[in-house]
Design an enzyme around this catalytic site. Structure first.
Site, PDB file in Angstrom:
ATOM      1  CD1 TRP A 186      22.862  57.749  93.281  1.00  0.00           C
ATOM      2  CD2 TRP A 186      22.694  57.043  91.274  1.00  0.00           C
ATOM      3  NE1 TRP A 186      24.150  57.422  92.760  1.00  0.00           N
ATOM      4  CE2 TRP A 186      24.178  57.098  91.417  1.00  0.00           C
ATOM      5  CE3 TRP A 186      22.503  56.638  90.029  1.00  0.00           C
ATOM      6  CZ2 TRP A 186      25.191  56.541  90.670  1.00  0.00           C
ATOM      7  CZ3 TRP A 186      23.277  56.170  89.019  1.00  0.00           C
ATOM      8  CH2 TRP A 186      24.623  56.016  89.381  1.00  0.00           C
ATOM      9  CD  GLU A 225      20.506  54.875  95.289  1.00  0.00           C
ATOM     10  OE1 GLU A 225      19.916  55.001  94.512  1.00  0.00           O
ATOM     11  OE2 GLU A 225      21.266  53.851  95.593  1.00  0.00           O
ATOM     12  CE  LYS A 227      28.086  54.261  93.003  1.00  0.00           C
ATOM     13  NZ  LYS A 227      27.384  53.682  91.927  1.00  0.00           N
ATOM     14  CG  ASP A 258      22.577  50.698  97.070  1.00  0.00           C
ATOM     15  OD1 ASP A 258      23.090  49.976  97.204  1.00  0.00           O
ATOM     16  OD2 ASP A 258      21.809  50.638  95.515  1.00  0.00           O
ATOM     17  CG  HIS A 261      25.313  53.309  97.415  1.00  0.00           C
ATOM     18  ND1 HIS A 261      24.588  54.202  96.540  1.00  0.00           N
ATOM     19  CD2 HIS A 261      25.671  52.342  96.238  1.00  0.00           C
ATOM     20  CE1 HIS A 261      24.267  53.672  95.196  1.00  0.00           C
ATOM     21  NE2 HIS A 261      24.894  52.446  95.167  1.00  0.00           N
ATOM     22  CG  HIS A 285      18.292  51.231  96.023  1.00  0.00           C
ATOM     23  ND1 HIS A 285      18.943  51.815  94.936  1.00  0.00           N
ATOM     24  CD2 HIS A 285      16.793  51.245  95.756  1.00  0.00           C
ATOM     25  CE1 HIS A 285      17.844  52.412  94.278  1.00  0.00           C
ATOM     26  NE2 HIS A 285      16.564  52.200  94.773  1.00  0.00           N
ATOM     27  CG  ASP A 293      27.678  50.014  94.288  1.00  0.00           C
ATOM     28  OD1 ASP A 293      26.926  49.099  94.744  1.00  0.00           O
ATOM     29  OD2 ASP A 293      27.420  51.026  93.694  1.00  0.00           O
ATOM     30  CG  ASP A 295      25.073  47.109  92.067  1.00  0.00           C
ATOM     31  OD1 ASP A 295      24.185  47.442  92.672  1.00  0.00           O
ATOM     32  OD2 ASP A 295      25.814  48.123  91.605  1.00  0.00           O
ATOM     33  CG  ASP A 325      20.102  49.330  92.706  1.00  0.00           C
ATOM     34  OD1 ASP A 325      20.311  48.884  91.541  1.00  0.00           O
ATOM     35  OD2 ASP A 325      20.640  50.455  93.123  1.00  0.00           O
TER      36      ASP A 325
END
Ligand code: RNT
Ligand code: ZN
Length: 418
Positions: A186, A225, A227, A258, A261, A285, A293, A295, A325
């Site tokens: 990524w 990956e 995003k 992910d 994303h 992820h 995003d 997380d 992630d």
């Protein structure tokens, strides 16, 4: 006492599931085989060991300052061992390049070698963990807004060299552990404001990837990956989903999804039964986006449940790699690992316990009321009794008992970190 209740509840659950045609023991066997790749970067807010006071860049951010973050390799390893001791099953550890064992020396990204991960390989073996890997484009003076897509050939070459070396490290890991190391690529490359060169940067990224992937390896697998956007890079992302999907399909690379994303109303789950037709495997992820995003720690919510269900419905557990992630610095970091990993496992368990044969029979016969009714009823079937049994058989705390273990570790270990 508790054990007796767990057994009783389990026996009832087995009967309830049998009534809708589900074999609980079969689901447990399959869950046992599902490894979660724990992301090493939750333990220290994505700092790594490259520089003593490294600051996070590249459009990602960990917020919060809960005490006790891992400050060095030893502390990080201890935290991973603790987290893993509270998880049922056998899991993996995903390392980023900046977590190398650099022995107190500065090793630049275009100089890193498998030797810097020999200690990790030995440690992982001792701890029955398989390793995965990630190249690191962020938190470096040459990171800027563009790395592999940088028009400056010197900068681009620096990152190409870095990523090539990361593939060689992954190959060494995969070979040593007798199981492919999954290497995620990524890069944050993008633009804060409108760019008039969207195609050009993507062309550069494509060329860089072609060069990076030119060396074939046997013991590692590449995944790429995409995003939506990074902080400070809101207007344009070079490695968009369309870009990597196209690249992955053409070059038969693993595409990483992910869950943070995408647009918030976009279903990541529904991508599974589309991608599986065109690419060899998928890497996940698993995260939790809150408005963006962000997380946040993965929890057992509809998004994660749907994701697990689509994988199981596609019978694709052997083609999907599951990694976490997220990086929450506002709560106990070991607790964050355990909550997220267990939540992910719980979602897969529920997916494995779905009365799929019956649901599909209804659908085949156009019985859509019956299908919806059973889908609704299945939500309330006693999957948690099966989960408790899974934990008990794996000798890990059942239910909320892990809270006390983490509190104790905090008292004895993490709270003593300056
Ligand atoms: C960033 C990507 C990427 C990182 C890690 C640290 O938005 O999700 O996977 O989180 O590489
Ligand atoms: Zn990610």
């Amino acid at each position: 006492m508790k054990q007796e209740f767990i057994q009783k509840a389990f026996d009832i659950a087995v009967a309830r599931y049998a009534a809708v045609g589900v074999d609980v023991e079969n689901a447990l066997t399959r869950l046992q085989e599902l490894s979660i790749s724990l992301h090493c970067w939750q333990a220290d807010d994505v700092t790594g060991f490259e520089r003593p006071d490294g600051t996070l860049s590249g459009g990602i951010q960990a917020t919060g300052n809960y005490p006790g973050k891992a400050r060095n390799l030893e502390e990080l390893r201890a935290d991973i061992v603790k987290a893993k001791s509270l998880l049922p099953g056998t899991h993996r550890l995903s390392l980023h390049e900046i977590y190398g064992d650099f022995g107190g020396k500065f090793v630049d990204r275009d100089q890193v070698e498998p030797a810097h991960f020999a200690g990790w390989i030995a440690w992982a073996k001792e701890n029955n963990l398989k390793l995965d890997f990630n190249s690191t484009s962020f938190s470096h003076p040459k990171s800027g807004d563009l790395t592999l897509a940088n028009p400056d050939k010197a900068i681009r070459d620096f990152w190409i060299e870095h990523t090539k070396r990361c593939r060689a490290i992954s190959e060494a890991m995969g070979k040593a552990q007798g199981d492919p190391c999954i290497m995620n690529l990524w890069v944050h490359d993008g633009s804060k404001d409108t760019t008039v060169n969207r195609l050009y940067y993507r062309q550069l990224l494509k060329e860089s990837l072609d060069e990076i992937f030119a060396t074939p390896y046997q013991h590692m697998r590449d995944c790429i990956e995409a995003k939506l956007f990074g902080i400070g890079l809101e207007s344009y992302t070079v490695g968009s989903y369309d870009f990597y999907l196209g690249y992955g399909v053409r070059n038969q690379k693993i595409v990483t999804l992910d869950t943070g994303h995408f647009h918030l109303t976009e279903s990541v789950a529904d991508k599974i039964p589309a991608l599986l037709l065109f690419i060899p495997e998928i890497m996940l992820h698993v995260s939790r986006p809150i408005r963006w995003d962000s997380d946040h720690v993965t929890i057992m919510n509809d998004d994660t449940l749907d994701l697990a269900k689509e994988i199981v419905r596609a019978d694709a557990l052997d083609r999907v790699h599951v990694g976490l992630d997220y990086f929450d610095a506002s709560i106990n970091r070991i607790g964050a690992y355990v909550i997220g990993a267990r939540a992910t496992q719980k979602c897969f368990l529920q997916a494995l316990l779905e009365p799929l044969a019956r649901l599909r029979a209804y659908e085949a016969h156009g019985q859509y009321f019956e299908r919806l009714a059973l889908l609704e009823e299945a939500k309330g079937l006693p999957w948690n009794a099966v989960w408790d049994m899974f934990c008990m058989r794996n000798n890990v705390p059942v239910g909320e008992d892990f809270i006390a273990d983490i509190q104790q570790y905090e008292k004895e270990v993490t709270s003593k970190r300056g």
